[in-house]
Scaffold this motif. Structure first.
Motif, PDB file in Angstrom:
ATOM      1  N   PHE A  10       0.833  -1.207   0.000  1.00  0.00           N
ATOM      2  CA  PHE A  10       0.000   0.000   0.000  1.00  0.00           C
ATOM      3  C   PHE A  10       0.868   1.258   0.000  1.00  0.00           C
ATOM      4  N   GLU A  11       1.877   1.299   0.861  1.00  0.00           N
ATOM      5  CA  GLU A  11       2.739   2.483   0.953  1.00  0.00           C
ATOM      6  C   GLU A  11       3.470   2.743  -0.355  1.00  0.00           C
ATOM      7  N   ASN A  12       3.980   1.692  -0.984  1.00  0.00           N
ATOM      8  CA  ASN A  12       4.685   1.861  -2.261  1.00  0.00           C
ATOM      9  C   ASN A  12       3.783   2.488  -3.316  1.00  0.00           C
ATOM     10  N   GLU A  13       2.557   1.994  -3.424  1.00  0.00           N
ATOM     11  CA  GLU A  13       1.638   2.509  -4.444  1.00  0.00           C
ATOM     12  C   GLU A  13       1.173   3.923  -4.096  1.00  0.00           C
ATOM     13  N   LEU A  14       0.924   4.189  -2.832  1.00  0.00           N
ATOM     14  CA  LEU A  14       0.512   5.537  -2.437  1.00  0.00           C
ATOM     15  C   LEU A  14       1.659   6.530  -2.600  1.00  0.00           C
ATOM     16  N   ASN A  15       2.881   6.108  -2.340  1.00  0.00           N
ATOM     17  CA  ASN A  15       4.039   6.975  -2.613  1.00  0.00           C
ATOM     18  C   ASN A  15       4.161   7.260  -4.106  1.00  0.00           C
ATOM     19  N   ALA A  16       3.875   6.266  -4.933  1.00  0.00           N
ATOM     20  CA  ALA A  16       3.906   6.471  -6.382  1.00  0.00           C
ATOM     21  C   ALA A  16       2.810   7.450  -6.806  1.00  0.00           C
ATOM     22  N   GLU A  22       3.076  15.110  -7.925  1.00  0.00           N
ATOM     23  CA  GLU A  22       4.184  16.068  -7.879  1.00  0.00           C
ATOM     24  C   GLU A  22       4.785  16.317  -9.251  1.00  0.00           C
ATOM     25  N   LEU A  23       4.655  15.358 -10.163  1.00  0.00           N
ATOM     26  CA  LEU A  23       5.237  15.493 -11.502  1.00  0.00           C
ATOM     27  C   LEU A  23       4.428  16.390 -12.441  1.00  0.00           C
ATOM     28  N   TYR A  24       3.202  16.719 -12.076  1.00  0.00           N
ATOM     29  CA  TYR A  24       2.438  17.632 -12.929  1.00  0.00           C
ATOM     30  C   TYR A  24       3.146  18.965 -12.982  1.00  0.00           C
ATOM     31  N   ILE A  25       3.424  19.441 -14.189  1.00  0.00           N
ATOM     32  CA  ILE A  25       4.085  20.730 -14.372  1.00  0.00           C
ATOM     33  C   ILE A  25       3.130  21.847 -13.986  1.00  0.00           C
ATOM     34  N   ASN A  26       1.904  21.763 -14.461  1.00  0.00           N
ATOM     35  CA  ASN A  26       0.864  22.738 -14.148  1.00  0.00           C
ATOM     36  C   ASN A  26      -0.137  22.093 -13.198  1.00  0.00           C
ATOM     37  N   GLU A  27      -0.183  22.583 -11.973  1.00  0.00           N
ATOM     38  CA  GLU A  27      -1.047  21.981 -10.948  1.00  0.00           C
ATOM     39  C   GLU A  27      -2.500  21.909 -11.391  1.00  0.00           C
ATOM     40  N   TYR A 134      -4.393  -0.062 -10.422  1.00  0.00           N
ATOM     41  CA  TYR A 134      -5.135   0.206 -11.653  1.00  0.00           C
ATOM     42  C   TYR A 134      -5.333   1.713 -11.826  1.00  0.00           C
ATOM     43  N   HIS A 135      -5.839   2.367 -10.782  1.00  0.00           N
ATOM     44  CA  HIS A 135      -6.083   3.802 -10.879  1.00  0.00           C
ATOM     45  C   HIS A 135      -4.783   4.605 -10.905  1.00  0.00           C
ATOM     46  N   LEU A 136      -3.732   4.113 -10.281  1.00  0.00           N
ATOM     47  CA  LEU A 136      -2.425   4.762 -10.373  1.00  0.00           C
ATOM     48  C   LEU A 136      -1.966   4.807 -11.830  1.00  0.00           C
ATOM     49  N   GLY A 137      -2.187   3.730 -12.549  1.00  0.00           N
ATOM     50  CA  GLY A 137      -1.861   3.711 -13.978  1.00  0.00           C
ATOM     51  C   GLY A 137      -2.664   4.744 -14.753  1.00  0.00           C
ATOM     52  N   GLN A 138      -3.922   4.915 -14.389  1.00  0.00           N
ATOM     53  CA  GLN A 138      -4.745   5.931 -15.044  1.00  0.00           C
ATOM     54  C   GLN A 138      -4.216   7.334 -14.758  1.00  0.00           C
ATOM     55  N   VAL A 139      -3.793   7.569 -13.532  1.00  0.00           N
ATOM     56  CA  VAL A 139      -3.230   8.885 -13.181  1.00  0.00           C
ATOM     57  C   VAL A 139      -1.960   9.137 -13.989  1.00  0.00           C
ATOM     58  N   ASN A 140      -1.113   8.134 -14.110  1.00  0.00           N
ATOM     59  CA  ASN A 140       0.115   8.265 -14.898  1.00  0.00           C
ATOM     60  C   ASN A 140      -0.208   8.603 -16.347  1.00  0.00           C
ATOM     61  N   HIS A 142      -3.006   9.947 -17.500  1.00  0.00           N
ATOM     62  CA  HIS A 142      -3.613  11.277 -17.511  1.00  0.00           C
ATOM     63  C   HIS A 142      -2.530  12.349 -17.517  1.00  0.00           C
ATOM     64  N   ARG A 143      -1.538  12.191 -16.649  1.00  0.00           N
ATOM     65  CA  ARG A 143      -0.460  13.184 -16.555  1.00  0.00           C
ATOM     66  C   ARG A 143       0.308  13.280 -17.865  1.00  0.00           C
ATOM     67  N   ARG A 144       0.679  12.135 -18.416  1.00  0.00           N
ATOM     68  CA  ARG A 144       1.476  12.163 -19.644  1.00  0.00           C
ATOM     69  C   ARG A 144       0.689  12.669 -20.837  1.00  0.00           C
ATOM     70  N   LEU A 145      -0.607  12.478 -20.827  1.00  0.00           N
ATOM     71  CA  LEU A 145      -1.441  12.898 -21.942  1.00  0.00           C
ATOM     72  C   LEU A 145      -1.877  14.358 -21.856  1.00  0.00           C
ATOM     73  N   LEU A 146      -2.202  14.830 -20.644  1.00  0.00           N
ATOM     74  CA  LEU A 146      -2.856  16.130 -20.516  1.00  0.00           C
ATOM     75  C   LEU A 146      -2.046  17.214 -19.829  1.00  0.00           C
ATOM     76  N   ASP A 147      -0.894  16.880 -19.267  1.00  0.00           N
ATOM     77  CA  ASP A 147      -0.100  17.930 -18.605  1.00  0.00           C
ATOM     78  C   ASP A 147       0.821  18.560 -19.621  1.00  0.00           C
ATOM     79  N   GLU A 148       0.689  19.860 -19.792  1.00  0.00           N
ATOM     80  CA  GLU A 148       1.476  20.570 -20.822  1.00  0.00           C
ATOM     81  C   GLU A 148       2.495  21.481 -20.166  1.00  0.00           C
TER      82      GLU A 148
END
Length: 148
Positions: A10-16, A22-27, A134-140, A142-148
């Protein structure tokens, strides 16, 4: 599997998840929706926090948590820092809820029926880790697709 091992997963995935936020350039892009992307990273984060507080905290740790699942998907523009703080609090809740459990406790039946037949607490915790991943993958994505 031991409670300590489950806590580590759980901690590993929540840390990810924290790292992804944190990696989003534009919050503000944490909340961005576009085309067929119907869940923002922010809403997925709120959903994961609510899900874990319900199925680990409330049901195993007896925290008394009251879930508002609808709000997890409708709330908008929560700050990145607030999201991260809630994820950190979720890690602490998981630790305090699972740490007291022995291997024998983990083999006991999970308190509510979520599947077609009763399952052990251990089985259900693994299911929750899979849901988180599963949802962590979706967040990843989302970030790579929509963060400019």
């Amino acid at each position: 599997m031991t409670a300590s091992e489950l806590i580590t997963f759980f901690e590993n995935e929540l840390n990810a998840l924290i790292s992804e936020l944190e990696l989003y350039i534009n919050e503000e892009n944490i909340w961005k929706l576009e085309k067929n992307i119907t869940n923002s990273a922010g809403n997925l984060s709120l959903h994961l926090v609510g899900n874990l507080h319900t199925f680990v905290g409330k049901e195993v740790g007896k925290t008394g948590y009251v879930r508002n699942r609808e709000l997890e998907f409708s709330q908008q523009n929560v700050s990145r820092n607030t999201l991260i703080k809630s994820i950190e609090e979720t890690k602490e809740m998981i630790k305090s809820s699972l740490s007291p459990l022995s291997e024998a406790d983990l083999k006991k039946e999970y308190p509510i029926l979520k599947f077609s037949k009763p399952e052990s607490i251990e089985f259900f915790m693994v299911h929750l880790i899979k849901h988180l991943t599963y949802h962590l993958g979706q967040v990843n994505y989302h970030r790579r697709l929509l963060d400019e």
